[in-house]
Scaffold this motif. Structure first.
Motif, PDB file in Angstrom:
ATOM      1  N   GLN A   1       0.829  -1.206   0.000  1.00 46.79           N
ATOM      2  CA  GLN A   1       0.000   0.000   0.000  1.00 46.79           C
ATOM      3  C   GLN A   1       0.862   1.253   0.000  1.00 46.79           C
ATOM      4  N   ARG A   2       1.931   1.229   0.759  1.00 47.71           N
ATOM      5  CA  ARG A   2       2.844   2.372   0.774  1.00 47.71           C
ATOM      6  C   ARG A   2       3.560   2.525  -0.562  1.00 47.71           C
ATOM      7  N   LEU A   3       3.953   1.410  -1.166  1.00 47.82           N
ATOM      8  CA  LEU A   3       4.654   1.460  -2.443  1.00 47.82           C
ATOM      9  C   LEU A   3       3.730   1.905  -3.576  1.00 47.82           C
ATOM     10  N   ALA A   4       2.447   1.582  -3.460  1.00 47.49           N
ATOM     11  CA  ALA A   4       1.485   1.967  -4.492  1.00 47.49           C
ATOM     12  C   ALA A   4       1.338   3.481  -4.590  1.00 47.49           C
ATOM     13  N   GLU A   5       1.760   4.198  -3.568  1.00 51.69           N
ATOM     14  CA  GLU A   5       1.712   5.661  -3.578  1.00 51.69           C
ATOM     15  C   GLU A   5       2.940   6.270  -4.262  1.00 51.69           C
ATOM     16  N   SER A   6       3.813   5.422  -4.797  1.00 53.23           N
ATOM     17  CA  SER A   6       5.042   5.871  -5.477  1.00 53.23           C
ATOM     18  C   SER A   6       5.837   6.845  -4.609  1.00 53.23           C
ATOM     19  N   PRO A   7       6.289   6.387  -3.437  1.00 51.36           N
ATOM     20  CA  PRO A   7       6.987   7.278  -2.507  1.00 51.36           C
ATOM     21  C   PRO A   7       8.277   7.836  -3.096  1.00 51.36           C
ATOM     22  N   ALA A   8       8.591   9.061  -2.716  1.00 46.47           N
ATOM     23  CA  ALA A   8       9.848   9.681  -3.147  1.00 46.47           C
ATOM     24  C   ALA A   8      11.018   9.044  -2.413  1.00 46.47           C
ATOM     25  N   ILE A   9      12.191   9.164  -2.999  1.00 43.84           N
ATOM     26  CA  ILE A   9      13.417   8.623  -2.415  1.00 43.84           C
ATOM     27  C   ILE A   9      14.329   9.794  -2.061  1.00 43.84           C
ATOM     28  N   SER A  10      14.712   9.863  -0.795  1.00 42.06           N
ATOM     29  CA  SER A  10      15.459  11.028  -0.304  1.00 42.06           C
ATOM     30  C   SER A  10      16.953  10.793  -0.157  1.00 42.06           C
ATOM     31  N   VAL A  11      17.404   9.537  -0.250  1.00 42.69           N
ATOM     32  CA  VAL A  11      18.832   9.267  -0.056  1.00 42.69           C
ATOM     33  C   VAL A  11      19.621   9.717  -1.287  1.00 42.69           C
ATOM     34  N   PRO A  12      20.902  10.082  -1.133  1.00 41.80           N
ATOM     35  CA  PRO A  12      21.714  10.457  -2.300  1.00 41.80           C
ATOM     36  C   PRO A  12      21.693   9.351  -3.351  1.00 41.80           C
ATOM     37  N   THR A  13      21.405   9.730  -4.583  1.00 37.44           N
ATOM     38  CA  THR A  13      21.194   8.731  -5.635  1.00 37.44           C
ATOM     39  C   THR A  13      21.852   9.151  -6.945  1.00 37.44           C
ATOM     40  N   ILE A  14      22.455   8.164  -7.615  1.00 38.58           N
ATOM     41  CA  ILE A  14      22.875   8.319  -9.003  1.00 38.58           C
ATOM     42  C   ILE A  14      22.119   7.281  -9.811  1.00 38.58           C
ATOM     43  N   THR A  15      21.365   7.731 -10.808  1.00 35.36           N
ATOM     44  CA  THR A  15      20.731   6.798 -11.727  1.00 35.36           C
ATOM     45  C   THR A  15      21.595   6.702 -12.977  1.00 35.36           C
ATOM     46  N   MET A  16      21.509   5.545 -13.637  1.00 30.73           N
ATOM     47  CA  MET A  16      22.361   5.295 -14.806  1.00 30.73           C
ATOM     48  C   MET A  16      21.546   4.642 -15.911  1.00 30.73           C
ATOM     49  N   GLU A  17      22.020   4.820 -17.124  1.00 30.89           N
ATOM     50  CA  GLU A  17      21.425   4.127 -18.253  1.00 30.89           C
ATOM     51  C   GLU A  17      22.482   3.895 -19.308  1.00 30.89           C
ATOM     52  N   GLY A  18      22.437   2.719 -19.923  1.00 33.43           N
ATOM     53  CA  GLY A  18      23.296   2.437 -21.056  1.00 33.43           C
ATOM     54  C   GLY A  18      22.633   2.928 -22.324  1.00 33.43           C
ATOM     55  N   ASP A  19      23.402   3.402 -23.274  1.00 28.98           N
ATOM     56  CA  ASP A  19      22.816   3.968 -24.488  1.00 28.98           C
ATOM     57  C   ASP A  19      22.284   2.907 -25.435  1.00 28.98           C
ATOM     58  N   ALA A  20      22.549   1.612 -25.144  1.00 26.61           N
ATOM     59  CA  ALA A  20      22.059   0.532 -25.997  1.00 26.61           C
ATOM     60  C   ALA A  20      21.218  -0.459 -25.196  1.00 26.61           C
TER      61      ALA A  20
ATOM     62  N   ALA B   1      21.878  12.706  -9.382  1.00 22.53           N
ATOM     63  CA  ALA B   1      22.495  12.900 -10.687  1.00 22.53           C
ATOM     64  C   ALA B   1      22.133  11.712 -11.573  1.00 22.53           C
ATOM     65  N   HIS B   2      22.091  11.969 -12.868  1.00 20.11           N
ATOM     66  CA  HIS B   2      21.838  10.898 -13.833  1.00 20.11           C
ATOM     67  C   HIS B   2      23.023  10.807 -14.791  1.00 20.11           C
ATOM     68  N   ARG B   3      23.421   9.567 -15.126  1.00 22.91           N
ATOM     69  CA  ARG B   3      24.545   9.344 -16.025  1.00 22.91           C
ATOM     70  C   ARG B   3      24.136   8.421 -17.167  1.00 22.91           C
ATOM     71  N   LEU B   4      24.397   8.879 -18.365  1.00 25.40           N
ATOM     72  CA  LEU B   4      24.208   8.047 -19.550  1.00 25.40           C
ATOM     73  C   LEU B   4      25.568   7.492 -19.941  1.00 25.40           C
ATOM     74  N   VAL B   5      25.677   6.183 -19.963  1.00 26.60           N
ATOM     75  CA  VAL B   5      26.942   5.529 -20.329  1.00 26.60           C
ATOM     76  C   VAL B   5      26.839   5.119 -21.794  1.00 26.60           C
ATOM     77  N   THR B   6      27.659   5.732 -22.623  1.00 22.77           N
ATOM     78  CA  THR B   6      27.578   5.504 -24.066  1.00 22.77           C
ATOM     79  C   THR B   6      28.633   4.503 -24.531  1.00 22.77           C
ATOM     80  N   GLY B   7      28.530   4.155 -25.812  1.00 23.74           N
ATOM     81  CA  GLY B   7      29.498   3.220 -26.374  1.00 23.74           C
ATOM     82  C   GLY B   7      28.939   1.831 -26.567  1.00 23.74           C
ATOM     83  N   GLY B   8      27.607   1.704 -26.613  1.00 19.04           N
ATOM     84  CA  GLY B   8      26.999   0.398 -26.854  1.00 19.04           C
ATOM     85  C   GLY B   8      26.693  -0.396 -25.607  1.00 19.04           C
ATOM     86  N   VAL B   9      26.502   0.274 -24.474  1.00 22.50           N
ATOM     87  CA  VAL B   9      26.241  -0.423 -23.206  1.00 22.50           C
ATOM     88  C   VAL B   9      24.760  -0.748 -23.079  1.00 22.50           C
TER      89      VAL B   9
END
Length: 346
Positions: A277-296, A316-324
């Motif tokens: 029930q708590r998760l269904a409310e899409s709670p915010a996350i307050s801890v220091p966070t880096i999100t990442m994504e590969g470009d592939a 911060a968000h980081r896009l890792v390029t080069g076919g990842v």
């Protein structure tokens, strides 16, 4: 006095080494994250196994896990996804250990040597259960707080812990960002192209799909690897090291239940209802966070702009390029390790 001097000297040298290693990882991560693609970021290291594998009773499970680094170092818990296992971190773990971190890499329920302690326990794959597994493991290992980092199921597990129990999470690295969902959200139809990306979820909803995954789980997993990381030319040995984890007697039950639960086709355990029930409310996350994504990344994943507002702390968000692709920590271990160090120091 001599003992005090030696102790202080060792502590100083350890700090210097840790700082130097962190700086090295940061530079490597920055270079990969900003790559134009001319120099491929898919540069796995030479490691093929972990030097230390352990087992411990934690809640309903006997958990198998790898451990590296000094016992008194700040703790990092690295969480794998499906269909992967701890070998996604076989190169990340030694990088972080060399920087002074105590690294814990557990096999999730239904993978490798992790086993249920009782044959009567519900083989539950719902996300809340996996998150509780990790907090229970932390209790068993007497770890009060840790840096959590993961991708796929592992990122979702880290997200849930960071959202519900931020006091247990010092910082977080999450591939593909904010992945907390609910059964109600899972019932909402998507545009046809997006639904097509989830083909295996619909396959698993059928009895034929369960039987097919049970019979062809290794071939199925290899196909997912190829689709999710189309530019990663992994060899057979790399895949087989991980595929052995799918021979766990509960693997199929956990995987099928996880995906059926997401669509609202299977019930979860009532003891997790309050958490859900708590998760269904899409709670915010307050801890220091880096999100990442590969470009592939060929697996279904949200655009970074859609979840940035869910992180209310340093972010911060980081896009890792080069076919990842999707298995970012194994495909770009230097970039992943750098993100862990940077999130810790945020």
């Amino acid at each position: 006095m001599s003992e005090d001097v030696n102790h202080n000297r060792r502590r100083f040298l350890s700090t210097v080494a840790m700082t130097a290693a962190a700086a090295e990882f940061a530079m490597m991560g920055s270079a990969e994250a900003q790559s134009s693609g001319a120099s491929p970021a898919i540069r796995p290291g030479p490691n093929t196994s972990f030097s230390s594998l352990k087992q411990i009773d934690a809640g309903v499970l006997n958990v198998g896990y790898a451990e590296a680094g000094p016992a008194n170092g700040p703790v990092v818990i690295l969480l794998h996804g499906w269909p992967y296992d701890i070998h996604s971190y076989v190169d990340v773990a030694p990088l972080l250990a060399s920087a002074g971190y105590r690294v814990i890499v557990p096999y999730l329920r239904g993978y490798g040597p992790t086993r249920f302690l009782s044959s009567d326990t519900f083989r539950n794959g719902q996300p809340a259960a996996l998150a509780v597994d990790i907090t229970t493991l932390m209790d068993a290992l007497k770890i009060e707080k840790a840096i959590l980092a993961g991708f796929d199921w592992g990122a979702r597990t880290a997200n849930i812990i960071a959202a519900l129990w931020p006091e247990r999470c010092k910082a977080m690295v999450s591939v593909s960002g904010y992945l907390i969902g609910s059964q109600e959200a899972g019932k909402m139809p998507l545009p046809p192209k997006a639904e097509l990306e989830w083909w295996y979820q619909f396959y698993f909803a059928t009895d034929r799909g369960r039987a097919g995954y049970d019979k062809y789980r290794h071939d199925f997993a290899k196909l997912i690897w190829q689709l999710a990381s189309p530019k990663w030319t992994f060899d057979d040995a790399t895949f087989e090291r991980t595929a052995a984890s799918f021979d766990n007697p509960d693997h199929v039950s956990i995987v099928i239940h996880n995906y059926r639960w997401r669509l609202g086709l299977a019930a979860g355990d009532p003891k997790y209802d309050d958490l859900e029930q708590r998760l269904a409310e899409s709670p915010a996350i307050s801890v220091p966070t880096i999100t990442m994504e590969g470009d592939a990344n060929g697996a279904p994943h949200p655009d970074a702009s859609s979840y940035a507002r869910k992180f209310t702390g340093k972010y911060a968000h980081r896009l890792v390029t080069g076919g990842v692709g999707h298995n970012l920590p194994q495909e770009a271990p230097q970039a992943f390790a750098a993100a862990v160090v940077d999130a810790d120091r945020a």
